[in-house]
Scaffold this active site. Structure first.
Site, PDB file in Angstrom:
ATOM      1  CB  THR B  93      -0.901   0.001   1.251  1.00 32.97           C
ATOM      2  OG1 THR B  93      -1.686  -1.189   1.247  1.00 32.97           O
ATOM      3  CG2 THR B  93      -1.815   1.219   1.265  1.00 32.97           C
ATOM      4  CE  LYS B 169      -4.416  -1.945   1.090  1.00 32.44           C
ATOM      5  NZ  LYS B 169      -5.169  -2.792   2.006  1.00 32.44           N
ATOM      6  CE  LYS B 238       1.391   2.942   6.004  1.00 28.63           C
ATOM      7  NZ  LYS B 238       1.742   1.885   5.047  1.00 28.63           N
TER       8      LYS B 238
END
Lengths: 291, 291, 291, 291
Positions: B93, B169, B238
């Site tokens: 990711t 995603k 994050k």
């Protein structure tokens, strides 16, 4: 059972019909008489007024909101006329403040109040497949269980305090609104990168979010199909307001609900108040210049 | 196929193992060598460095984050050493900015970059049941399809532009975080009315929200079970940051993501950074004085 | 002039005293009689009840909130007893909904309603230095101008519609709350870098923000001095609620007000409800682990 | 004093001019040479490159942002060429991360770094009336005090750690943005009740908010006068981002800053990025359907 039924909107009419079909004697009342016809055709009888509907073993109310409930239950004299021992099954989505007041004033009259709000739209109600949240005296819930079974696929017991069922219903609607907003913001984000919202929402509701809320609202958002409204956006604002005021009364901050309120207001200001509340998703699109 | 595999954390190790089991020749590399042992035992071979891993038909990277990806792909000289025709399958990711840069720099070298981030935690990866989002040149995706099939239950095609898979995603993780927050706020609300969060979450994830995200995170929140962490809260921050920065780059405001960011920071300030990111739900509890 | 004065809290008592000192005949009424003493000593006379206070040329109300105003003006029968031609000067901070209702019901009675809410705390009221926002029929405002001059340093005319004065007062309080929050967040930020909030706030309120709101609240925040309360935090929540409900009625989203509401609720949940509303600044400190 | 000066934008040019007028020897450098002319005409000399500007007793940098500062100070080799004992006075608004890195890398070279960001726009800079926040070694600040006095009306000492001046500047800009947003939301609210924003803002900035920020931005918002831009909205987004990232690094949630970021992004998406950042106030107008 001998039942009075107050409120024959889309939801109430479907629920009352299932009670009639299950063999109960149902005396129906509605503010505008036109809604009575289909029920009478099925075998229900008409109650002349709310007072008449309160004269029986059980009375069920499925009125539009707090104001309608106050008018019909309190102001009409219905509760004041009730005989001790009656069970009142309140199935509408109401504020916790009003439910608290209903409990207190029913207790004064010797009438049992059971809160039994439901999840499911009119098609689910018509199929007798509602999910019912029930809270009130255990004995009373046992008594009305056949009625709940005629209207719903499952009854979720939440204890003796009717406020508990009320607040779980409010929290559930808040979770639905949050899901719509999350889908709306995500759709606006991916669209700026060339991904059709339909693609995103199909993937998510086919995998991690494979649940009715995401499949159904996701399909609406993907198609930008907000009419006809199954649940009007202005009612969504009312329901988010119920969460905010429940939280305010007990000092529970709800930042997601605050965002939802602001965005629903913006949707109304932009003309989407009478569309389905899935149109909340358009707010993020518009803000990012993609409407 | 002859595959280099970079990054053997919990996810990467499980994915690489499935490739070995499917009969591919896999040369593995990891920053700390200890992670190599189980793979070598299965039949993988060790790549001496990232450059060596880049020497083959396909290289797969599953590194921790942007910084690790930059270090291993750019700074180590791996990409600079790659032979034209190589396919690089980036499965971590990553930020859309880095994916954009990866695409450009691979193109300069004549190397094909395919973005293929995944949904699923380590147990899903071990079972070969990941959902894989794939975007890149159609020919290249067709070539690596057997590899994707060995790692995942389904590949969701998102077109030629790798940014599309990256942003979907990112949007998916943002939707998960939003679901956790909505459950957390709702739990704090009902608890103030005497309802156990477990009751609320069991009802919702058994009906309208009957999907993995709500069932799994709902169970964690209901039990306040945040250790061991399947996905640390600091990583959740994050990931929400990836959504915010993707939105900022294209001028898409994401108010739910902003709330999430603030609340995740508060969770870290209160000591929950290393717990599972479902601990985000504790923020609403604490704010309402119910921790 | 012959004046009735309803409501002798901290503000009302100071304002009524200034009217007596200016030579007017003031008949005072308060829910608890103890508050009358100092006024009677100055030369005011006691009104037996709200009805008696409404019997004169002008009646001024400075009651605690919407509920107190409804009870004293409507429920006591005071307005119903009023003689046509009376001017009612409403000086409390009230909801726009109630002001709208007051206007309509006064009109029915032939009584003029002028909204004249004020800026300034009790010390400012005592000094006769209030800033007064006045809206209502021009003729009526001209008539009461000597009274306004006895209580305030300046009258800001806002036209014929009393709602205008009401909403400007509400907006002003919202701006104050926003300033407190901005100082609170900024203080939490700089403190994490070793800067005392007092330093930041002294610099800002000595330069770009050299205004009473920043100097006064800044000094309180710098010293974390929230007791005794000049204005209790729970009242601040009420006032932010007035902004939110005014906005909701006209579909104006107010995201800062939503943040304020959530943070004020958190402050109350954490025990700061009875402290001065500058304690809102502690929320940011606590969230960042610096309390 | 023998001074190098890097960066002759609107602010830097005015500041450098005041140093020349105060009798100092100033060697100026700017990325585009055109900006040098007026300074040379005043008596400054041209530095061939950043390295040349770093060769003296004091070097002052007033570059656009983090990226420009990195390019000119680090990448050009200027710092690497500096002689021990040099004092570098950094006067731009920079991220705390970059200031931390500047401090460390100057220390390695034996060069003193003093952070001295300023409040005031170009007209204030031209008048030598800036407010200067200074943090760094006391000895160095004493040395450059005559320079600070030539550029500013007052120096606010913030101790030895340059991060402190950096974060106070960032907090100050965040407070300004918050004031603009509060005025914008309040204006949208009152306008729906028929009150011109100009009326509200004149009252507030004439009483409780009688300070430069409210008077100046209030006048712009009242007149919807956002061009020419004294400070472009895209730079406002950058500055709010500095607050958010400073907060993120130390785990300080800043919900107002999050709202500001979202609203600034919306303003840019709607086409206001190059207008003055007071145009942030238009977001609330647009959302409520009043643009």
């Amino acid at each position: 059972m001998n039942i009075g039924f107050l409120g024959l909107g889309g939801m109430g009419a479907a629920m009352a019909a299932n009670l009639v079909k299950a063999g109960h004697q149902v005396r129906v009342w509605n503010r505008s008489a036109a809604a009575l016809e289909p029920l009478l055709a099925l075998g229900a009888t008409a109650a002349a007024d709310p007072v008449a509907a309160f004269d029986g073993e059980v009375v069920i109310s499925m009125l539009a909101d707090d104001a309608a409930t106050r008018a019909v239950i309190f102001d009409s004299g219905a509760l004041a006329s009730a005989k001790p021992g009656l069970i009142h099954l309140g199935m509408a989505t109401l504020s916790v403040d009003l439910v608290g007041e209903l409990v207190a004033r029913h207790r004064e009259r010797g009438v049992v109040y059971v809160a039994a709000p439901v999840f499911g739209r009119t098609d689910v109600a018509a199929a007798g497949k509602l999910n019912i949240l029930a809270a009130g005296p255990a004995q009373a819930i046992a008594t009305v269980q056949p009625l709940l079974d005629a209207m719903g696929q499952k009854t979720w017991p939440l204890g003796e305090d009717p406020l508990r069922a009320a607040v779980v219903k409010i929290a559930g609607n808040f979770m639905i609104a949050s899901a719509i907003e999350a889908m709306g913001e995500s759709s606006a984000l991916v669209k700026r990168f060339g991904v059709e919202p339909a693609q995103l929402l199909e993937i998510m509701s086919g995998t991690l979010f494979d649940a009715p809320v995401y499949r159904n609202y996701g399909a609406q958002i993907a198609a930008q199909r907000y009419e006809p409204a199954a649940f009007r956006l202005v009612l969504g604002l009312k329901d988010v307001g119920l969460a905010l005021s429940a939280g305010q009364g007990r000092h529970v901050p709800l930042p997601f609900a605050s965002v939802l309120r602001d965005n629903l207001l913006e949707a109304i200001a932009q003309g989407d108040g009478e569309r389905d509340w899935a149109a909340l998703a358009q707010v993020a699109m518009r803000r990012s210049g993609q409407d």
